[in-house]
Design an enzyme around this catalytic site. Structure first.
Site, PDB file in Angstrom:
ATOM      1  N   GLU A   4       1.837   0.015 -15.659  1.00  0.00           N
ATOM      2  CA  GLU A   4       1.110  -1.258 -15.570  1.00  0.00           C
ATOM      3  C   GLU A   4      -0.381  -0.991 -15.367  1.00  0.00           C
ATOM      4  O   GLU A   4      -0.748  -0.155 -14.545  1.00  0.00           O
ATOM      5  CB  GLU A   4       1.681  -2.079 -14.399  1.00  0.00           C
ATOM      6  CG  GLU A   4       1.063  -3.447 -14.263  1.00  0.00           C
ATOM      7  CD  GLU A   4       1.050  -4.197 -15.590  1.00  0.00           C
ATOM      8  OE1 GLU A   4       2.124  -4.407 -16.180  1.00  0.00           O
ATOM      9  OE2 GLU A   4      -0.043  -4.553 -16.057  1.00  0.00           O
ATOM     10  N   PHE A   5      -1.208  -1.721 -16.110  1.00  0.00           N
ATOM     11  CA  PHE A   5      -2.658  -1.507 -16.020  1.00  0.00           C
ATOM     12  C   PHE A   5      -3.399  -2.683 -15.391  1.00  0.00           C
ATOM     13  O   PHE A   5      -4.631  -2.715 -15.411  1.00  0.00           O
ATOM     14  CB  PHE A   5      -3.233  -1.220 -17.417  1.00  0.00           C
ATOM     15  CG  PHE A   5      -2.744   0.077 -17.994  1.00  0.00           C
ATOM     16  CD1 PHE A   5      -3.280   1.291 -17.577  1.00  0.00           C
ATOM     17  CD2 PHE A   5      -1.722   0.100 -18.928  1.00  0.00           C
ATOM     18  CE1 PHE A   5      -2.823   2.503 -18.103  1.00  0.00           C
ATOM     19  CE2 PHE A   5      -1.255   1.305 -19.458  1.00  0.00           C
ATOM     20  CZ  PHE A   5      -1.806   2.501 -19.043  1.00  0.00           C
ATOM     21  N   CYS A  54      -4.168   2.405  -5.272  1.00  0.00           N
ATOM     22  CA  CYS A  54      -3.814   3.330  -6.359  1.00  0.00           C
ATOM     23  C   CYS A  54      -4.819   4.414  -6.709  1.00  0.00           C
ATOM     24  O   CYS A  54      -4.410   5.540  -6.980  1.00  0.00           O
ATOM     25  CB  CYS A  54      -3.476   2.524  -7.600  1.00  0.00           C
ATOM     26  SG  CYS A  54      -1.972   1.572  -7.344  1.00  0.00           S
TER      27      CYS A  54
HETATM   28  P1  NAD Z   1       4.097  -2.920  -3.215  1.00  0.00           P
HETATM   29  O1  NAD Z   1       4.189  -2.066  -2.025  1.00  0.00           O
HETATM   30  O2  NAD Z   1       3.256  -4.156  -3.180  1.00  0.00           O
HETATM   31  O3  NAD Z   1       5.566  -3.393  -3.674  1.00  0.00           O
HETATM   32  C1  NAD Z   1       6.654  -2.519  -3.766  1.00  0.00           C
HETATM   33  C2  NAD Z   1       7.905  -3.266  -3.304  1.00  0.00           C
HETATM   34  O4  NAD Z   1       9.050  -2.455  -3.563  1.00  0.00           O
HETATM   35  C3  NAD Z   1       7.941  -3.572  -1.806  1.00  0.00           C
HETATM   36  O5  NAD Z   1       8.037  -4.979  -1.611  1.00  0.00           O
HETATM   37  C4  NAD Z   1       9.185  -2.839  -1.286  1.00  0.00           C
HETATM   38  O6  NAD Z   1       9.892  -3.554  -0.297  1.00  0.00           O
HETATM   39  C5  NAD Z   1      10.014  -2.726  -2.553  1.00  0.00           C
HETATM   40  N1  NAD Z   1      11.012  -1.654  -2.515  1.00  0.00           N
HETATM   41  C6  NAD Z   1      10.843  -0.346  -2.178  1.00  0.00           C
HETATM   42  N2  NAD Z   1      11.996   0.324  -2.301  1.00  0.00           N
HETATM   43  C7  NAD Z   1      12.925  -0.572  -2.703  1.00  0.00           C
HETATM   44  C8  NAD Z   1      14.307  -0.471  -3.012  1.00  0.00           C
HETATM   45  N3  NAD Z   1      14.951   0.689  -2.947  1.00  0.00           N
HETATM   46  N4  NAD Z   1      14.953  -1.584  -3.388  1.00  0.00           N
HETATM   47  C9  NAD Z   1      14.316  -2.777  -3.468  1.00  0.00           C
HETATM   48  N5  NAD Z   1      13.000  -2.922  -3.213  1.00  0.00           N
HETATM   49  C10 NAD Z   1      12.321  -1.830  -2.828  1.00  0.00           C
HETATM   50  O7  NAD Z   1       3.598  -1.967  -4.399  1.00  0.00           O
HETATM   51  P2  NAD Z   1       2.750  -2.386  -5.697  1.00  0.00           P
HETATM   52  O8  NAD Z   1       1.314  -2.488  -5.357  1.00  0.00           O
HETATM   53  O9  NAD Z   1       3.438  -3.517  -6.368  1.00  0.00           O
HETATM   54  O10 NAD Z   1       2.913  -1.066  -6.582  1.00  0.00           O
HETATM   55  C11 NAD Z   1       4.149  -0.725  -7.158  1.00  0.00           C
HETATM   56  C12 NAD Z   1       3.931   0.395  -8.157  1.00  0.00           C
HETATM   57  O11 NAD Z   1       3.067  -0.058  -9.205  1.00  0.00           O
HETATM   58  C13 NAD Z   1       3.244   1.635  -7.572  1.00  0.00           C
HETATM   59  O12 NAD Z   1       3.776   2.778  -8.197  1.00  0.00           O
HETATM   60  C14 NAD Z   1       1.795   1.464  -7.979  1.00  0.00           C
HETATM   61  O13 NAD Z   1       1.136   2.707  -8.116  1.00  0.00           O
HETATM   62  C15 NAD Z   1       1.921   0.794  -9.331  1.00  0.00           C
HETATM   63  N6  NAD Z   1       0.778  -0.050  -9.710  1.00  0.00           N
HETATM   64  C16 NAD Z   1       0.209  -0.890  -8.799  1.00  0.00           C
HETATM   65  C17 NAD Z   1      -0.846  -1.724  -9.191  1.00  0.00           C
HETATM   66  C18 NAD Z   1      -1.506  -2.663  -8.218  1.00  0.00           C
HETATM   67  O14 NAD Z   1      -2.487  -3.289  -8.610  1.00  0.00           O
HETATM   68  N7  NAD Z   1      -1.040  -2.812  -6.993  1.00  0.00           N
HETATM   69  C19 NAD Z   1      -1.262  -1.729 -10.522  1.00  0.00           C
HETATM   70  C20 NAD Z   1      -0.634  -0.876 -11.433  1.00  0.00           C
HETATM   71  C21 NAD Z   1       0.395  -0.045 -11.012  1.00  0.00           C
HETATM   72  C1  UGA Z   2      -7.098  -0.352 -10.651  1.00  0.00           C
HETATM   73  C2  UGA Z   2      -7.279  -0.305 -12.168  1.00  0.00           C
HETATM   74  O1  UGA Z   2      -8.466  -1.012 -12.525  1.00  0.00           O
HETATM   75  C3  UGA Z   2      -6.078  -0.929 -12.870  1.00  0.00           C
HETATM   76  O2  UGA Z   2      -6.209  -0.784 -14.282  1.00  0.00           O
HETATM   77  C4  UGA Z   2      -4.797  -0.219 -12.398  1.00  0.00           C
HETATM   78  O3  UGA Z   2      -3.666  -0.810 -12.990  1.00  0.00           O
HETATM   79  C5  UGA Z   2      -4.702  -0.316 -10.889  1.00  0.00           C
HETATM   80  O4  UGA Z   2      -5.882   0.276 -10.296  1.00  0.00           O
HETATM   81  C6  UGA Z   2      -3.545   0.420 -10.310  1.00  0.00           C
HETATM   82  O5  UGA Z   2      -3.017   1.327 -10.924  1.00  0.00           O
HETATM   83  O6  UGA Z   2      -3.246   0.062  -9.184  1.00  0.00           O
HETATM   84  P1  UGA Z   2      -7.389  -2.202  -8.764  1.00  0.00           P
HETATM   85  O7  UGA Z   2      -7.330  -1.038  -7.840  1.00  0.00           O
HETATM   86  O8  UGA Z   2      -6.508  -3.350  -8.507  1.00  0.00           O
HETATM   87  O9  UGA Z   2      -7.065  -1.717 -10.261  1.00  0.00           O
HETATM   88  O10 UGA Z   2      -8.884  -2.762  -8.819  1.00  0.00           O
HETATM   89  P2  UGA Z   2     -10.233  -2.241  -9.533  1.00  0.00           P
HETATM   90  O11 UGA Z   2     -10.904  -3.394 -10.122  1.00  0.00           O
HETATM   91  O12 UGA Z   2      -9.982  -1.076 -10.410  1.00  0.00           O
HETATM   92  O13 UGA Z   2     -11.103  -1.782  -8.274  1.00  0.00           O
HETATM   93  C7  UGA Z   2     -10.763  -0.634  -7.522  1.00  0.00           C
HETATM   94  C8  UGA Z   2     -11.843  -0.354  -6.501  1.00  0.00           C
HETATM   95  O14 UGA Z   2     -13.036   0.113  -7.126  1.00  0.00           O
HETATM   96  C9  UGA Z   2     -12.259  -1.592  -5.699  1.00  0.00           C
HETATM   97  O15 UGA Z   2     -12.475  -1.242  -4.360  1.00  0.00           O
HETATM   98  C10 UGA Z   2     -13.562  -2.014  -6.355  1.00  0.00           C
HETATM   99  O16 UGA Z   2     -14.394  -2.721  -5.495  1.00  0.00           O
HETATM  100  C11 UGA Z   2     -14.131  -0.656  -6.721  1.00  0.00           C
HETATM  101  N1  UGA Z   2     -15.099  -0.730  -7.840  1.00  0.00           N
HETATM  102  C12 UGA Z   2     -14.682  -1.086  -9.077  1.00  0.00           C
HETATM  103  C13 UGA Z   2     -16.425  -0.402  -7.603  1.00  0.00           C
HETATM  104  O17 UGA Z   2     -16.816  -0.065  -6.482  1.00  0.00           O
HETATM  105  N2  UGA Z   2     -17.316  -0.457  -8.644  1.00  0.00           N
HETATM  106  C14 UGA Z   2     -16.923  -0.823  -9.908  1.00  0.00           C
HETATM  107  O18 UGA Z   2     -17.797  -0.848 -10.812  1.00  0.00           O
HETATM  108  C15 UGA Z   2     -15.584  -1.146 -10.118  1.00  0.00           C
END
Ligand code: NAD
Ligand code: UGA
Length: 462
Positions: A156-157, A267
């Protein structure tokens, strides 16, 4: 077609809500072990704050979108199972502080193997080290109950704060897999609203590695401009002007060049450290050191900001009141994971400052929990001095002006829009004199700040 998603977090919830909205004929069941989180998804107060998300959830929930803790049932009924659980940095054992903790992924795979019958497509949505799909497949196939599986990688991006926009109109969707039929089944789901030329397919390992690489490149840009911000402060150049000048070069581009107090979020750091660990594992020491420097530079930037506050305020902030504007890791989210604010607040507290913290979306409990976490040592011990600081020197308020009242300084740590339009004369008049403002996000117009009588400092400007 029925879809189940394990993990109702920042990724699972919004992603599945968008699939359910776009595909009314597909039943989407999001399951999680965390009962309060599921209750929140079923209420009017969603656990994740994202502009536009309420509307998407309301449209699909109760129609073809449901949230529950019935993990076994969800898996058993589904044709396609997304794994969107957390993959934090390991805090113990081999690879501690670098490698991804894959405990939750493995538990999901074992549960899927135990509960499944017939054929299922298992989709890695979580961010994972390269070749995790191999381990997932072995676990799935070891149950011996006759079920068969295809494993796909579909990282996911989305970025927090713009999740709905990103899901609606992504730059690309990436699907890695060995079975053309399974890849096509997932591509068809996204194809309902995303043009075919934006759905990229690769082999499994390229897909897994592309996710880590994308985050490493994005974070690298932030660390690069932040490194230049330190040089700007020393030389009289202005980092925002430099960013504009280089960003107009179409080969560089204008995005992700905003100098700041440091990147945060759950992340960037985790994924780069994971990449570093992988490189070390494969004996690529120079490559590991290269990427690790992106994280080191970010730590330096956070530390440097706190030190600048202390130095500017006559080398002492002891017993001084500092208003903190913003605690989330970026605007438009309630997420505080790895927020730069946590580290800056810790450093100021250890200088014995008193902090009055305001964030429009982050609860007082979340602020306290993060500060407690960062001040507790690796053995889980909070020393007596830090305990007193947390108890006596931290107040959380519900309004930016209240945070500034009688303060010796205001530090802006998140770029919330409301700070851009704050009445600076009112802020200045309510503060101790001289009234300092430290803008860690360069959201305030410096001429206006000076006109309001503030002693104003921002990132990357002398
Ligand atoms: P999160 O901590 O918000 O959510 C994860 C959820 O999974 C929790 O609610 C937890 O209770 C649940 N969980 C864990 N083990 C479980 C199990 N065995 N059965 C059922 N539920 C279970 O995490 P997130 O931010 O959503 O990130 C999830 C993944 O996506 C990570 O690998 C992260 O790197 C990736 N990712 C996150 C973002 C973001 O913006 N947060 C963006 C892209 C990718
Ligand atoms: C980032 C990536 O942008 C997503 O594509 C990716 O899916 C995600 O991580 C993930 O894998 O979790 P996110 O962390 O939600 O997303 O937010 P960003 O907008 O990337 O910002 C990350 C951090 O960098 C923030 O603290 C932001 O304030 C900082 N940032 C960003 C800067 O300081 N300067 C910039 O120009 C951009």
């Amino acid at each position: 077609m029925k879809i189940c998603c394990i993990g109702a977090g920042y990724v699972g919830g919004p992603t599945m809500a968008m699939i359910a909205k776009q595909c009314p004929d597909i039943g989407v069941h999001v399951v999680d072990l965390n009962q309060p989180r599921i209750d929140a998804w079923n209420s009017d107060e969603l656990p994740v704050y994202e502009p536009g998300l309420d509307e998407v959830v309301k449209e699909a929930r109760g129609r073809n979108l449901r949230f529950s803790t019935m993990v076994d049932e969800g898996i058993a009924e589904a044709d396609m199972i997304f794994i969107a659980v957390n993959t934090p940095t390991k805090t113990f054992g081999i690879g501690a502080g670098r490698a991804a903790n894959l405990e939750f992924i493995e538990k999901c795979a074992r549960q899927i193997a135990r509960v499944s019958h017939g054929h299922k497509i298992v989709v890695e949505k979580s961010t994972l080290p390269v070749r995790t799909a191999e381990a997932v497949k072995r676990i799935l196939e070891s149950a011996g109950n006759g079920a068969t599986f295809d494993v796909l990688s579909n990282p996911e991006f989305l970025a927090e704060g713009t999740a709905v926009k990103d899901l609606l109109n992504p730059d690309r969707v990436l699907i890695g897999g060995e079975s053309a039929k399974a890849v096509d089944a997932l591509a068809q789901v996204y194809g309902r609203w995303i043009p075919a030329d934006r759905i990229l397919t690769t082999n499994l390992w390229s897909s897994e590695l592309s996710k880590l690489t994308a985050n490493a490149f994005l974070a690298q840009r932030v660390s690069s401009i932040n490194a230049i911000s330190a040089l700007c402060e020393a030389t009289g150049a202005d980092v925002d002007e430099v960013a504009r000048a280089i960003g107009t070069d179409s080969r560089i581009g204008p995005k992700f060049l905003k100098a700041s107090v440091g990147f945060g979020g759950s992340c960037f750091q985790k994924d780069i450290l994971n990449l570093v660990y992988l490189c070390e594992h494969f004996g690529l020491r120079e490559v590991a050191a290269y990427w690790e420097q992106v994280v080191n530079m970010n730590d330096y930037q956070k530390r440097r900001f706190a030190e600048r506050i202390v130095k500017t305020m006559f080398n002492t902030v002891s017993d001084k009141l500092i208003g903190i504007w913003g605690f989330a890791f970026k605007k438009d989210t309630n997420d505080v994971r790895e927020s730069a604010a946590i580290h800056v607040c810790r450093d100021l507290l250890r200088e014995r400052a008193r902090l009055r913290i305001y964030d429009p979306r982050v609860s007082a409990d979340q602020v306290r929990e993060e500060l407690l976490g960062v001040m507790t040592d690796s053995n889980g011990i909070l020393n007596e001095g830090d305990r007193k600081l947390l108890e006596k020197n931290v107040t959380i308020v519900k309004d930016a002006y209240a945070a500034a009242e009688n303060a010796h300084a205001v530090a802006i740590l998140t770029e919330w829009d409301e700070f851009r339009t704050a009445d600076l004369s009112r802020v200045q008049a309510s503060m101790q004199q001289p009234a300092f403002m430290f803008d860690g996000r360069n959201v305030i117009n410096s001429a206006q700040a000076k006109a309001a009588g503030l002693d104003f400092h921002c990132i990357g400007r002398a």
